[in-house]
Design a protein around this motif. Structure first.
Motif, PDB file in Angstrom:
ATOM      1  N   GLY A  59      -7.388  -8.161  -3.737  1.00  0.00           N
ATOM      2  CA  GLY A  59      -8.624  -7.426  -3.885  1.00  0.00           C
ATOM      3  C   GLY A  59      -8.551  -6.725  -5.281  1.00  0.00           C
ATOM      4  N   PHE A  60      -9.923  -6.251  -5.731  1.00  0.00           N
ATOM      5  CA  PHE A  60     -10.369  -5.495  -6.543  1.00  0.00           C
ATOM      6  C   PHE A  60      -9.410  -4.199  -6.700  1.00  0.00           C
ATOM      7  CE2 PHE A  60     -12.881  -2.321  -8.652  1.00  0.00           C
ATOM      8  CZ  PHE A  60     -12.854  -2.573 -10.022  1.00  0.00           C
ATOM      9  N   THR A  61      -8.565  -3.991  -7.977  1.00  0.00           N
ATOM     10  CA  THR A  61      -7.674  -3.029  -8.071  1.00  0.00           C
ATOM     11  C   THR A  61      -6.249  -3.180  -7.686  1.00  0.00           C
ATOM     12  OG1 THR A  61      -7.905  -1.455  -6.182  1.00  0.00           O
ATOM     13  CG2 THR A  61      -9.678  -1.106  -8.154  1.00  0.00           C
ATOM     14  N   GLY A  62      -6.114  -4.466  -6.990  1.00  0.00           N
ATOM     15  CA  GLY A  62      -4.757  -4.923  -6.573  1.00  0.00           C
ATOM     16  C   GLY A  62      -4.283  -5.697  -7.319  1.00  0.00           C
ATOM     17  N   SER A  63      -3.002  -6.156  -7.012  1.00  0.00           N
ATOM     18  CA  SER A  63      -2.157  -7.273  -7.731  1.00  0.00           C
ATOM     19  C   SER A  63      -1.183  -7.816  -6.776  1.00  0.00           C
ATOM     20  CB  SER A  63      -1.264  -6.366  -8.846  1.00  0.00           C
ATOM     21  OG  SER A  63      -0.323  -5.553  -7.908  1.00  0.00           O
ATOM     22  N   VAL A  64      -0.637  -8.706  -7.076  1.00  0.00           N
ATOM     23  CA  VAL A  64       0.428  -9.347  -6.187  1.00  0.00           C
ATOM     24  C   VAL A  64       1.483  -8.560  -5.982  1.00  0.00           C
ATOM     25  CG1 VAL A  64       2.265 -11.232  -5.999  1.00  0.00           C
ATOM     26  CG2 VAL A  64       0.116 -11.930  -7.329  1.00  0.00           C
ATOM     27  N   ALA A  65       2.040  -7.530  -6.888  1.00  0.00           N
ATOM     28  CA  ALA A  65       3.230  -6.615  -6.450  1.00  0.00           C
ATOM     29  C   ALA A  65       2.704  -5.699  -5.376  1.00  0.00           C
ATOM     30  CB  ALA A  65       3.401  -6.068  -7.855  1.00  0.00           C
ATOM     31  N   SER A  66       1.282  -5.221  -5.506  1.00  0.00           N
ATOM     32  CA  SER A  66       0.949  -4.250  -4.665  1.00  0.00           C
ATOM     33  C   SER A  66       0.039  -4.438  -3.249  1.00  0.00           C
ATOM     34  CB  SER A  66      -0.268  -3.256  -5.480  1.00  0.00           C
ATOM     35  OG  SER A  66      -1.279  -4.136  -5.737  1.00  0.00           O
ATOM     36  N   THR A  67      -0.174  -5.824  -3.395  1.00  0.00           N
ATOM     37  CA  THR A  67      -0.964  -6.516  -2.129  1.00  0.00           C
ATOM     38  C   THR A  67       0.047  -7.310  -1.131  1.00  0.00           C
ATOM     39  OG1 THR A  67      -2.987  -6.320  -3.141  1.00  0.00           O
ATOM     40  CG2 THR A  67      -2.961  -7.545  -1.336  1.00  0.00           C
ATOM     41  N   TRP A  68       0.696  -8.284  -1.938  1.00  0.00           N
ATOM     42  CA  TRP A  68       1.389  -9.252  -0.961  1.00  0.00           C
ATOM     43  C   TRP A  68       2.671  -9.090  -0.780  1.00  0.00           C
ATOM     44  CZ3 TRP A  68      -2.479 -10.959   1.301  1.00  0.00           C
ATOM     45  CH2 TRP A  68      -3.604 -11.263   0.659  1.00  0.00           C
ATOM     46  N   GLN A  69       3.605  -8.617  -1.939  1.00  0.00           N
ATOM     47  CA  GLN A  69       4.851  -8.563  -1.869  1.00  0.00           C
ATOM     48  C   GLN A  69       5.410  -7.149  -0.932  1.00  0.00           C
ATOM     49  OE1 GLN A  69       6.171  -7.957  -5.963  1.00  0.00           O
ATOM     50  NE2 GLN A  69       6.141 -10.319  -6.500  1.00  0.00           N
ATOM     51  N   PRO A  70       4.857  -6.273  -0.891  1.00  0.00           N
ATOM     52  CA  PRO A  70       5.332  -5.205   0.101  1.00  0.00           C
ATOM     53  C   PRO A  70       5.180  -5.638   1.599  1.00  0.00           C
ATOM     54  CG  PRO A  70       4.016  -4.212  -1.655  1.00  0.00           C
ATOM     55  CD  PRO A  70       3.735  -5.785  -1.578  1.00  0.00           C
ATOM     56  N   THR A  71       4.444  -6.639   2.056  1.00  0.00           N
ATOM     57  CA  THR A  71       4.117  -6.861   3.143  1.00  0.00           C
ATOM     58  C   THR A  71       5.085  -7.746   3.727  1.00  0.00           C
ATOM     59  OG1 THR A  71       2.669  -8.579   3.064  1.00  0.00           O
ATOM     60  CG2 THR A  71       1.669  -6.534   2.999  1.00  0.00           C
ATOM     61  N   GLY A  72       5.795  -8.774   3.003  1.00  0.00           N
ATOM     62  CA  GLY A  72       6.547  -9.813   3.447  1.00  0.00           C
ATOM     63  C   GLY A  72       5.926 -11.072   3.677  1.00  0.00           C
ATOM     64  N   ILE A  73       4.670 -10.937   3.490  1.00  0.00           N
ATOM     65  CA  ILE A  73       4.000 -12.331   3.840  1.00  0.00           C
ATOM     66  C   ILE A  73       4.143 -13.476   2.969  1.00  0.00           C
ATOM     67  CG2 ILE A  73       1.893 -11.933   2.491  1.00  0.00           C
ATOM     68  CD1 ILE A  73       0.108 -13.135   4.664  1.00  0.00           C
ATOM     69  N   MET A  74       4.690 -13.292   1.894  1.00  0.00           N
ATOM     70  CA  MET A  74       5.204 -14.507   0.597  1.00  0.00           C
ATOM     71  C   MET A  74       6.452 -14.986   1.373  1.00  0.00           C
ATOM     72  SD  MET A  74       4.114 -12.483  -2.872  1.00  0.00           S
ATOM     73  CE  MET A  74       4.499 -13.925  -3.693  1.00  0.00           C
ATOM     74  N   ASP A  75       7.414 -14.040   1.805  1.00  0.00           N
ATOM     75  CA  ASP A  75       8.472 -14.565   2.491  1.00  0.00           C
ATOM     76  C   ASP A  75       8.211 -15.281   3.687  1.00  0.00           C
ATOM     77  OD1 ASP A  75       9.881 -13.603   0.205  1.00  0.00           O
ATOM     78  OD2 ASP A  75      10.304 -11.446   1.477  1.00  0.00           O
ATOM     79  N   LEU A  76       7.588 -14.834   4.628  1.00  0.00           N
ATOM     80  CA  LEU A  76       7.257 -15.461   5.768  1.00  0.00           C
ATOM     81  C   LEU A  76       6.506 -16.848   5.758  1.00  0.00           C
ATOM     82  CD1 LEU A  76       5.784 -12.372   7.811  1.00  0.00           C
ATOM     83  CD2 LEU A  76       7.734 -13.621   8.343  1.00  0.00           C
ATOM     84  N   LEU A  77       5.733 -16.992   4.655  1.00  0.00           N
ATOM     85  CA  LEU A  77       4.952 -18.370   4.384  1.00  0.00           C
ATOM     86  C   LEU A  77       6.139 -19.318   3.865  1.00  0.00           C
ATOM     87  CD1 LEU A  77       1.829 -17.117   2.900  1.00  0.00           C
ATOM     88  CD2 LEU A  77       1.935 -18.479   4.915  1.00  0.00           C
ATOM     89  N   ALA A  78       6.988 -18.682   3.002  1.00  0.00           N
ATOM     90  CA  ALA A  78       8.077 -19.516   2.237  1.00  0.00           C
ATOM     91  C   ALA A  78       8.992 -20.039   3.514  1.00  0.00           C
ATOM     92  CB  ALA A  78       8.760 -18.764   1.070  1.00  0.00           C
ATOM     93  N   ASP A  79       9.336 -19.083   4.208  1.00  0.00           N
ATOM     94  CA  ASP A  79      10.408 -19.224   5.299  1.00  0.00           C
ATOM     95  C   ASP A  79       9.665 -20.649   6.167  1.00  0.00           C
ATOM     96  OD1 ASP A  79      12.208 -17.806   4.238  1.00  0.00           O
ATOM     97  OD2 ASP A  79      11.723 -16.057   5.920  1.00  0.00           O
ATOM     98  N   GLY A  80       8.201 -20.534   6.373  1.00  0.00           N
ATOM     99  CA  GLY A  80       7.496 -21.697   7.083  1.00  0.00           C
ATOM    100  C   GLY A  80       7.372 -22.898   6.593  1.00  0.00           C
ATOM    101  N   GLY A  81       8.027 -22.861   5.242  1.00  0.00           N
ATOM    102  CA  GLY A  81       7.931 -24.102   4.647  1.00  0.00           C
ATOM    103  C   GLY A  81       6.659 -24.266   3.473  1.00  0.00           C
ATOM    104  N   ARG A  82       6.046 -23.146   3.495  1.00  0.00           N
ATOM    105  CA  ARG A  82       4.888 -23.181   2.450  1.00  0.00           C
ATOM    106  C   ARG A  82       5.232 -22.820   1.105  1.00  0.00           C
ATOM    107  NH1 ARG A  82       0.088 -24.106   4.704  1.00  0.00           N
ATOM    108  NH2 ARG A  82       0.253 -24.680   7.005  1.00  0.00           N
ATOM    109  N   GLU A  83       5.018 -23.614   0.015  1.00  0.00           N
ATOM    110  CA  GLU A  83       5.076 -23.113  -1.345  1.00  0.00           C
ATOM    111  C   GLU A  83       3.802 -22.127  -1.603  1.00  0.00           C
ATOM    112  OE1 GLU A  83       3.656 -24.628  -5.937  1.00  0.00           O
ATOM    113  OE2 GLU A  83       3.746 -25.838  -4.122  1.00  0.00           O
ATOM    114  N   VAL A  84       4.232 -20.792  -1.825  1.00  0.00           N
ATOM    115  CA  VAL A  84       3.249 -20.023  -2.369  1.00  0.00           C
ATOM    116  C   VAL A  84       2.790 -19.829  -3.831  1.00  0.00           C
ATOM    117  CG1 VAL A  84       2.966 -17.306  -2.060  1.00  0.00           C
ATOM    118  CG2 VAL A  84       4.241 -18.586  -0.447  1.00  0.00           C
ATOM    119  N   ILE A  85       1.353 -19.636  -3.966  1.00  0.00           N
ATOM    120  CA  ILE A  85       0.822 -19.521  -5.125  1.00  0.00           C
ATOM    121  C   ILE A  85       0.114 -18.388  -5.069  1.00  0.00           C
ATOM    122  CG2 ILE A  85      -0.533 -20.447  -6.859  1.00  0.00           C
ATOM    123  CD1 ILE A  85      -0.427 -23.177  -5.418  1.00  0.00           C
TER     124      ILE A  85
END
Length: 229
Positions: free
Chosen positions: A10-36
């Motif tokens: 979202g606005f004022t966000g970033s990958v580092a502040s929005t997605w990385q801290p939640t673990g969602i990128m790792d969960l998607l990758a563990d589920g066999g998904r390439e994350v962009i």
């Protein structure tokens, strides 16, 4: 092969502040998904112009970037707030490029464009808002985080926005999950659900706008809707 997943913050966000801290990128990758996951123009590590004209046509440029990265692959998408709007515009521009979508932190607000409100937020992130403008000052605090540039964010907010109306929604026939907190100022979700050809809804009880990406209900909704097992 399972679709890659595009994450848009979202606005004022970033990958580092929005997605990385939640673990969602790792969960998607563990589920066999390439994350962009990209820092959008004017945000995080992306180029930061102070000229609103440099952000014009952003969504079309992002579609081109997506095609250059994945070729003919279909991509699922997850957006938060401004990233949700961006994702919907992109899906309307290139519907054949997208599969299942999750949009969060949006609802009624997508249909009530308020230029005065946008200018208040722009003044907030650039440090020009009065101290008693609580909404603008909230965005100002997020704009003060590392790797952000308040003047670039203000220019981004003042850009010419791509349309998102009935013509665009007519092209969005994808399965879309709308995720919205009961305390989110963007709600209610009904106008957005009514506009979608195939919409489903997840309500986050007691959740406000900025807490959405960290909410377990949001993460569960993403994993369920994208069929990540």
């Amino acid at each position: 092969m399972a679709n890659p997943v595009l994450l848009l913050h979202g606005f004022t966000g970033s990958v580092a502040s929005t997605w990385q801290p939640t673990g969602i990128m790792d969960l998607l990758a563990d589920g066999g998904r390439e994350v962009i996951a990209w820092d959008l123009p004017g945000h995080g590590s992306a180029p930061k112009s102070h000229d609103p004209d440099d952000y014009a046509g952003m969504e079309a440029k992002l579609v081109e970037r997506l095609v250059s990265e994945v070729g003919d692959q279909t991509v699922d998408g997850v957006g938060f707030s401004m990233g949700s709007r961006t994702l919907l515009v992109m899906a309307s521009m290139a519907p054949e490029r997208f599969g299942r979508l999750v949009v969060s932190g949006v609802g009624r607000n997508l249909f009530e464009r308020d230029d005065s409100q946008a200018e208040r937020i722009a003044r907030g992130v650039s440090g020009e808002a009065p101290d008693d403008d609580v909404h603008a000052q909230t965005f100002a605090r997020y704009a003060a985080e590392p790797d952000q540039d308040g003047l670039a964010l203000a220019a981004f907010m003042r850009r010419e926005h791509a349309p998102l109306g009935s013509a665009q929604f007519a092209r969005i026939t994808h399965p879309v999950r709308v995720v919205l907190g009961t305390e989110d100022f963007a709600g209610p979700a009904d106008p957005l659900l009514d506009a979608l050809a195939e919409g489903a809804y997840t309500e986050l009880r007691g959740c406000d706008h900025f807490a959405t990406p960290k909410n377990f209900g949001f993460i569960d909704a993403v994993m369920e809707h994208l069929e990540v097992f």
